[in-house]
Design an enzyme around this catalytic site. Structure first.
Site, PDB file in Angstrom:
ATOM      1  CG  HIS A   1      -3.545  -3.260   3.665  1.00  0.00           C
ATOM      2  ND1 HIS A   1      -2.461  -2.856   4.422  1.00  0.00           N
ATOM      3  CD2 HIS A   1      -4.136  -2.129   3.214  1.00  0.00           C
ATOM      4  CE1 HIS A   1      -2.409  -1.533   4.430  1.00  0.00           C
ATOM      5  NE2 HIS A   1      -3.409  -1.067   3.702  1.00  0.00           N
TER       6      HIS A   1
ATOM      7  CD  GLU B   1      -1.163  -6.056   5.822  1.00  0.00           C
ATOM      8  OE1 GLU B   1      -1.203  -4.846   6.031  1.00  0.00           O
ATOM      9  OE2 GLU B   1      -0.762  -6.544   4.739  1.00  0.00           O
TER      10      GLU B   1
ATOM     11  CB  CYS C   1      -0.973  -0.034   1.179  1.00  0.00           C
ATOM     12  SG  CYS C   1      -2.357   1.112   0.991  1.00  0.00           S
TER      13      CYS C   1
ATOM     14  CB  SER D   1      -1.846 -12.477  37.680  1.00  0.00           C
ATOM     15  OG  SER D   1      -1.686 -12.939  36.349  1.00  0.00           O
ATOM     16  N   GLY D   2      -1.674 -15.795  37.716  1.00  0.00           N
ATOM     17  CA  GLY D   2      -2.421 -16.955  37.262  1.00  0.00           C
ATOM     18  C   GLY D   2      -2.895 -16.813  35.832  1.00  0.00           C
ATOM     19  N   GLY D   3      -2.699 -15.625  35.245  1.00  0.00           N
ATOM     20  CA  GLY D   3      -3.017 -15.424  33.837  1.00  0.00           C
ATOM     21  C   GLY D   3      -1.968 -16.076  32.955  1.00  0.00           C
ATOM     22  CB  VAL D   4      -1.950 -16.794  29.311  1.00  0.00           C
ATOM     23  CG1 VAL D   4      -0.978 -17.418  28.309  1.00  0.00           C
ATOM     24  CG2 VAL D   4      -3.273 -17.521  29.271  1.00  0.00           C
ATOM     25  CG  ASP D   5       0.362 -12.407  29.039  1.00  0.00           C
ATOM     26  OD1 ASP D   5       0.200 -13.310  28.194  1.00  0.00           O
ATOM     27  OD2 ASP D   5      -0.166 -11.290  28.949  1.00  0.00           O
ATOM     28  CB  SER D   6       2.093 -13.667  35.286  1.00  0.00           C
ATOM     29  OG  SER D   6       0.944 -14.368  35.720  1.00  0.00           O
ATOM     30  CB  SER D   7       1.033 -18.892  33.965  1.00  0.00           C
ATOM     31  OG  SER D   7       0.028 -18.524  34.879  1.00  0.00           O
TER      32      SER D   7
END
Length: 520
Positions: A177, A179, A86, A230-236
């Site tokens: 585009h 993508e 583009c 925290s138990g969330g995906v990222d911190s786990s």
């Protein structure tokens, strides 16, 4: 710039809103790439980065405007394949001797169809099997004369140079585009481009895991690391990866603010402490948080109280860990990209998780961010690589302030207990019907109103609740999930029959925008 042994692709960002999607498509092809704003890309930078190929993103500007974004002129002599998208196509044409014109008559926004010319090239392998290809256009300017050395390989009604290429120099340019989802066969173009550029496709989570374990060991040495779990995906996933690298040098602090879902604290601490052998401090500060929140009903006030208390509590427990010099954060690549605006300065709001925002400066700690090169889907893949159970890897997003923002108005223990039970039933219903993985996020909100009902021969005056479930790709926009009436009726019946304190159940069908996913 990240040090890596993998072949690298450089994406020069000219300000498109969908530049991250380019990187996502390439990562899906196991190609390592980085996005860098055009004003940071000098030839010294390019030589240091040493890309095997370059992509120019789209952008909102006009190359006909004096001072508009450009690529370094010498990059065209660097000797690697380049793909312009583009605005990136227009930059390429303009800088290589073609002509770009502004004009409303040739603008295209939305779905369009590209037709091939007679000559076919490897870059278009797998394209035009049905004579035309649906693409997504979003351009006001247009190329009116292609640069020397280029030929046309695809046209659309308002873009006579929709696909062009200089095969001798391995330069390719498209006006649409590839993508975005609305160019259904767009991924094939990226596959062809990276194949022609000679990428080996060795960017895998297994390779990333090995590389990052070594990086963490070199960075940390024999010092200690603290992680806010925290138990969330990222911190786990961050905690599991760091633990693999340095073992007991990592201590996780799980702050329980009394605003978690049913059995959540026990499940998180149990998994990491008992099954993964991590050192976890379970900081149960329910009394402190609920005491400070008593009488508060404004959502922003509640968020600020929770955020400040979290930092205070985390610091109190972290101070008890001798020799800690590093703080682990689950920063992801979109956070890194969004922390710098297109103009090169700080963005209006730099995204930071409320749980850890401000902690490194306040505590004098250095950061360990093992996920900062990854997108969310890659984090989930890495989690599976590390052996985390799907019950954690596939969890729906959960806000840092927890149930506080699913309880509009004043927070009480009674309302939190009711909310936990209703939410557990709702999620159980979704799982039983096999719908959990189709939904981005699902939860119950308890409303700050009581309604009259009849149960048996008696009158009730209890809370109403709202069920919420949305589909989304990234949380930026969302639509409600189209449950069947049977599902909603069955779920409402269970909640009203099994949860003392609720006598009315509604389903929230608001999209984002205009609403937000959470109620507060």
């Amino acid at each position: 710039m990240t040090e890596t042994a993998h072949d690298r692709l450089l994406i020069i960002d000219f300000g498109s809103q969908v530049t991250q999607l380019i990187a996502r498509r390439l990562r899906e092809l196991n190609v390592y790439c980085e996005i860098h704003p055009y004003q940071n890309v000098t030839m010294d930078f390019v030589r240091e980065f040493a890309p095997k190929a370059v992509i120019f993103s789209g952008g909102p500007d006009s190359v006909t405007r004096e001072g508009s974004p450009r690529a370094p002129q010498e990059i065209f002599d660097y000797g690697v394949p380049i793909l312009g998208i583009c605005y990136g196509q227009q930059v390429m044409m303009h800088q290589l001797g073609g002509t770009v014109q502004s004009g409303h008559g040739t603008a295209e926004f939305g779905r369009a169809y590209v037709t091939p010319t007679e000559e076919r090239i490897d870059m278009l392998s797998g394209w035009f099997l049905d004579q035309t290809e649906q693409v997504w256009m979003s351009h006001g300017d247009h190329v009116s004369e292609i640069a020397p050395g280029f030929k046309v390989y695809g046209t659309s009604p308002n873009a006579p140079f929709a696909i062009t290429a200089d095969l001798e120099r391995n330069f390719y340019a498209v006006q649409f585009h590839p993508e975005v989802h609305h160019t259904p066969n767009g991924k094939t173009l990226y596959e062809n481009f990276v194949r022609l550029a000679g990428f080996s496709g060795d960017w895998t989570m297994g390779a990333y895991r090995e590389q990052m374990v070594e990086t963490i060991r070199e960075q940390v040495g024999d010092k200690k690391v603290i992680c806010a779990l925290s138990g969330g995906v990222d911190s786990s996933v961050a905690a599991a990866l760091i633990h693999e690298a340095i073992g007991d040098q990592l201590t996780c602090v799980f702050v329980d603010h009394g605003l978690l879902r049913k059995n959540e604290a026990e499940e998180v601490v149990g998994m990491f402490r008992d099954h993964m052998n991590l050192q976890v401090i379970h900081a149960d500060e329910t009394e402190l948080f609920l005491g400070e929140l008593e009488g508060q009903s404004d959502p922003e006030t509640k968020r600020k109280i929770i955020g400040k208390l979290f930092i205070d509590v985390f610091q109190k427990y972290a101070d008890q860990i001798e020799g800690a010099e590093f703080l682990a954060q689950g920063t992801l690549y979109p956070d890194v990209i969004e922390s710098v605006s297109f103009s090169g300065g700080p963005s209006v709001t730099i995204k930071s998780h409320h749980n850890v925002g401000g902690l490194p400066e306040k505590m004098g700690l250095k950061l360990v961010e093992p996920l900062r090169e990854l997108f969310k889907d890659e984090v989930r893949a890495l989690g599976r690589e590390l052996g985390l159970p799907d019950s954690f890897i596939g969890r729906h997003p959960f806000p840092g302030p927890g149930l506080a923002i699913r309880c509009p108005g004043e927070i009480t223990r009674d309302k939190l207990d009711i909310l936990r039970e209703a939410d557990a039933i709702y999620i159980d219903q979704i799982r039983k019907h096999g719908l959990y993985d189709e939904i981005w996020q699902a939860f119950v909100a308890i409303l700050p109103v009581r309604t009259v009902g009849v149960m048996g021969d008696g009158r009730t005056y209890d809370y109403a609740c709202a069920l919420r479930a949305v589909t989304s790709v990234d949380g930026m926009t969302a639509d409600y999930y189209p449950f069947s009436h049977e599902f909603l009726g069955e779920t409402a019946t269970r909640i009203i029959n099994e949860v003392k304190g609720i006598n009315r159940c509604t389903y929230d069908i608001t999209s984002k925008p205009p609403g937000t996913i959470e109620w507060e």
